[in-house]
Scaffold this motif. Structure first.
Motif, PDB file in Angstrom:
ATOM      1  N   GLU A   1     -21.666   2.446  -1.083  1.00 48.20           N
ATOM      2  CA  GLU A   1     -22.569   2.122  -1.442  1.00 48.20           C
ATOM      3  C   GLU A   1     -22.338   1.884  -3.098  1.00 48.20           C
ATOM      4  O   GLU A   1     -22.765   1.922  -3.535  1.00 48.20           O
ATOM      5  CB  GLU A   1     -23.916   2.396  -1.207  1.00 48.20           C
ATOM      6  CG  GLU A   1     -24.175   3.059   0.183  1.00 48.20           C
ATOM      7  CD  GLU A   1     -24.470   3.945   1.021  1.00 48.20           C
ATOM      8  OE1 GLU A   1     -24.687   3.587   2.254  1.00 48.20           O
ATOM      9  OE2 GLU A   1     -22.887   3.976   0.753  1.00 48.20           O
ATOM     10  N   LEU A   2     -22.098   2.842  -3.500  1.00 52.04           N
ATOM     11  CA  LEU A   2     -21.692   3.655  -4.987  1.00 52.04           C
ATOM     12  C   LEU A   2     -20.076   2.426  -5.236  1.00 52.04           C
ATOM     13  O   LEU A   2     -20.920   2.263  -6.925  1.00 52.04           O
ATOM     14  CB  LEU A   2     -20.749   4.769  -4.891  1.00 52.04           C
ATOM     15  CG  LEU A   2     -20.607   5.343  -6.490  1.00 52.04           C
ATOM     16  CD1 LEU A   2     -21.666   5.197  -7.064  1.00 52.04           C
ATOM     17  CD2 LEU A   2     -19.566   6.810  -6.962  1.00 52.04           C
ATOM     18  N   TRP A   3     -19.592   2.222  -4.952  1.00 48.07           N
ATOM     19  CA  TRP A   3     -18.230   1.075  -4.327  1.00 48.07           C
ATOM     20  C   TRP A   3     -18.805  -0.062  -4.979  1.00 48.07           C
ATOM     21  O   TRP A   3     -18.472  -0.524  -5.573  1.00 48.07           O
ATOM     22  CB  TRP A   3     -16.887   1.386  -3.693  1.00 48.07           C
ATOM     23  CG  TRP A   3     -16.651   2.938  -3.512  1.00 48.07           C
ATOM     24  CD1 TRP A   3     -16.108   3.576  -3.269  1.00 48.07           C
ATOM     25  CD2 TRP A   3     -16.767   3.782  -4.816  1.00 48.07           C
ATOM     26  NE1 TRP A   3     -16.147   5.366  -3.348  1.00 48.07           N
ATOM     27  CE2 TRP A   3     -16.238   5.306  -4.901  1.00 48.07           C
ATOM     28  CE3 TRP A   3     -16.064   3.811  -6.593  1.00 48.07           C
ATOM     29  CZ2 TRP A   3     -15.673   5.986  -5.630  1.00 48.07           C
ATOM     30  CZ3 TRP A   3     -16.119   5.199  -7.188  1.00 48.07           C
ATOM     31  CH2 TRP A   3     -15.630   6.045  -6.850  1.00 48.07           C
ATOM     32  N   SER A   4     -19.632  -0.474  -3.764  1.00 48.34           N
ATOM     33  CA  SER A   4     -20.356  -1.983  -3.707  1.00 48.34           C
ATOM     34  C   SER A   4     -21.070  -1.971  -4.881  1.00 48.34           C
ATOM     35  O   SER A   4     -20.909  -3.541  -4.885  1.00 48.34           O
ATOM     36  CB  SER A   4     -20.668  -2.035  -2.272  1.00 48.34           C
ATOM     37  OG  SER A   4     -22.063  -3.201  -2.898  1.00 48.34           O
ATOM     38  N   LEU A   5     -21.984  -0.828  -5.711  1.00 49.88           N
ATOM     39  CA  LEU A   5     -22.851  -1.868  -6.229  1.00 49.88           C
ATOM     40  C   LEU A   5     -21.686  -1.562  -7.761  1.00 49.88           C
ATOM     41  O   LEU A   5     -21.739  -3.209  -8.749  1.00 49.88           O
ATOM     42  CB  LEU A   5     -23.624  -0.367  -6.803  1.00 49.88           C
ATOM     43  CG  LEU A   5     -24.841  -0.536  -8.117  1.00 49.88           C
ATOM     44  CD1 LEU A   5     -25.437  -1.797  -7.554  1.00 49.88           C
ATOM     45  CD2 LEU A   5     -25.545   0.651  -8.111  1.00 49.88           C
ATOM     46  N   LEU A   6     -20.404  -0.733  -7.507  1.00 46.86           N
ATOM     47  CA  LEU A   6     -19.573  -0.998  -8.964  1.00 46.86           C
ATOM     48  C   LEU A   6     -18.052  -2.182  -8.676  1.00 46.86           C
ATOM     49  O   LEU A   6     -18.339  -2.806  -9.742  1.00 46.86           O
ATOM     50  CB  LEU A   6     -18.282   0.412  -8.688  1.00 46.86           C
ATOM     51  CG  LEU A   6     -17.517   0.366  -9.990  1.00 46.86           C
ATOM     52  CD1 LEU A   6     -18.687  -0.057 -11.332  1.00 46.86           C
ATOM     53  CD2 LEU A   6     -16.868   1.470  -9.939  1.00 46.86           C
ATOM     54  N   GLY A   7     -18.553  -2.761  -7.216  1.00 43.98           N
ATOM     55  CA  GLY A   7     -17.796  -3.696  -7.335  1.00 43.98           C
ATOM     56  C   GLY A   7     -16.090  -3.260  -7.140  1.00 43.98           C
ATOM     57  O   GLY A   7     -15.469  -4.992  -8.028  1.00 43.98           O
ATOM     58  N   TRP A   8     -15.603  -2.187  -7.344  1.00 45.04           N
ATOM     59  CA  TRP A   8     -13.519  -1.534  -7.270  1.00 45.04           C
ATOM     60  C   TRP A   8     -14.336  -0.550  -6.520  1.00 45.04           C
ATOM     61  O   TRP A   8     -15.646   0.124  -6.616  1.00 45.04           O
ATOM     62  CB  TRP A   8     -13.830  -1.413  -8.358  1.00 45.04           C
ATOM     63  CG  TRP A   8     -12.597  -0.568  -9.006  1.00 45.04           C
ATOM     64  CD1 TRP A   8     -11.767  -1.387  -8.639  1.00 45.04           C
ATOM     65  CD2 TRP A   8     -12.457   0.861  -8.818  1.00 45.04           C
ATOM     66  NE1 TRP A   8     -10.987  -0.626  -8.982  1.00 45.04           N
ATOM     67  CE2 TRP A   8     -11.069   1.189  -9.007  1.00 45.04           C
ATOM     68  CE3 TRP A   8     -13.192   1.574  -8.840  1.00 45.04           C
ATOM     69  CZ2 TRP A   8     -10.177   2.329  -8.725  1.00 45.04           C
ATOM     70  CZ3 TRP A   8     -12.823   2.754  -8.734  1.00 45.04           C
ATOM     71  CH2 TRP A   8     -12.150   3.014  -9.243  1.00 45.04           C
ATOM     72  N   SER A   9     -13.551  -0.032  -5.561  1.00 51.52           N
ATOM     73  CA  SER A   9     -13.810   1.056  -4.887  1.00 51.52           C
ATOM     74  C   SER A   9     -12.066   1.847  -5.266  1.00 51.52           C
ATOM     75  O   SER A   9     -10.363   0.851  -5.205  1.00 51.52           O
ATOM     76  CB  SER A   9     -13.560   0.913  -3.724  1.00 51.52           C
ATOM     77  OG  SER A   9     -12.502  -0.241  -3.130  1.00 51.52           O
TER      78      SER A   9
END
Length: 254
Positions: free
Chosen positions: A13-21
């Motif tokens: 969820e965190l990385w999806s919101l950021l658009g990067w992982s």
């Protein structure tokens, strides 16, 4: 009670919101950074944002979302500076996320810079992270720093005209300053534009984001130089914050 928020840990969820992982190595470093910050914070008052959502949203996400363009080319060599780094943010998070970058982290409080330098070394970033203990007004006139950075950033340091005076003199001609702000209104914009005229710089882009879990609105203003910054700036220690560019009233000039 355990924190059941999807943002209390570094999940999808965190990385999806950021658009990067992060890759596996970067994720380990970010988790280690949290552990190091918790340890150092028990000895040195660095920040209250060390647990769960406080760390992953208010530190990691808030540090990295303005850098999405750079995150798309993480290995590109860049010279970056984080002014008023405090407990190491956004600088240490940026150093982890951009392995091609060299970071200079500046803060005037020695106990904080000692902790940040130790954390950088523990994370294996010692060869790419330089920590300076000084006022940024001095940094802006140092030959090794003035006009040399591709990215200059500051988060939670001062009013926008103050931060612009700190950052713009550090930029190379093609560089960009990243002003991390909260809510932004027309009065803020007017004050910043007045300061930028004096600094011979201009606004490039303005981005907005609403952090999850009611963590508030965020605004990112990118600034670029139009010409060489006048040698007057930054002014003497304390002057930028005492008399912000473009917003002095009659009383402050008297």
């Amino acid at each position: 009670m355990p924190d059941t928020s999807p943002f209390a840990n570094p999940g999808p969820e965190l990385w999806s919101l950021l658009g990067w992982s992060p890759d596996a190595g970067q994720l380990r470093q970010l988790i280690q950074l949290q552990q190091l910050l918790q340890d150092w914070n028990s000895r040195v008052n660095l920040t209250r944002l060390v647990q769960g959502e406080d760390f992953w949203i208010a530190q990691v996400l808030d540090s990295l979302w303005p850098l999405l363009p750079e995150l798309m080319s993480p290995d590109t060599p860049r010279r970056c500076i984080d002014v008023g780094t405090g407990g190491g943010f956004p600088g240490l998070a940026v150093a982890i996320a951009l392995p091609g970058a060299e970071l200079t982290l500046v803060d005037s409080v020695g106990r904080k810079t000692a902790a940040v330098a130790a954390m950088a070394k523990s994370l294996g970033l010692g060869d790419r992270v330089l920590v300076r203990t000084e006022r940024v007004e001095r940094t802006g006139h140092e030959q090794s720093c003035r006009g040399t950075f591709d990215l200059a950033m500051a988060r939670a340091v001062g009013a926008a005209p103050v931060v612009a005076e700190y950052l713009v003199p550090l930029l190379r001609r093609s560089g960009e300053a990243l002003l991390y702000r909260g809510r932004w209104n027309d009065a803020d914009e007017t004050e910043l534009q007045s300061a930028l005229q004096l600094l011979k710089a201009r606004s490039l882009t303005l981005q907005r984001m609403e952090l999850p879990s009611k963590r508030g609105a965020r605004t990112l203003i990118r600034i670029g130089p139009e010409a060489e910054t006048p040698r007057t700036y930054p002014r003497a220690t304390g002057m930028p914050s005492k008399m912000p560019l473009g917003v002095q009233d009659d009383d402050s000039r008297s």
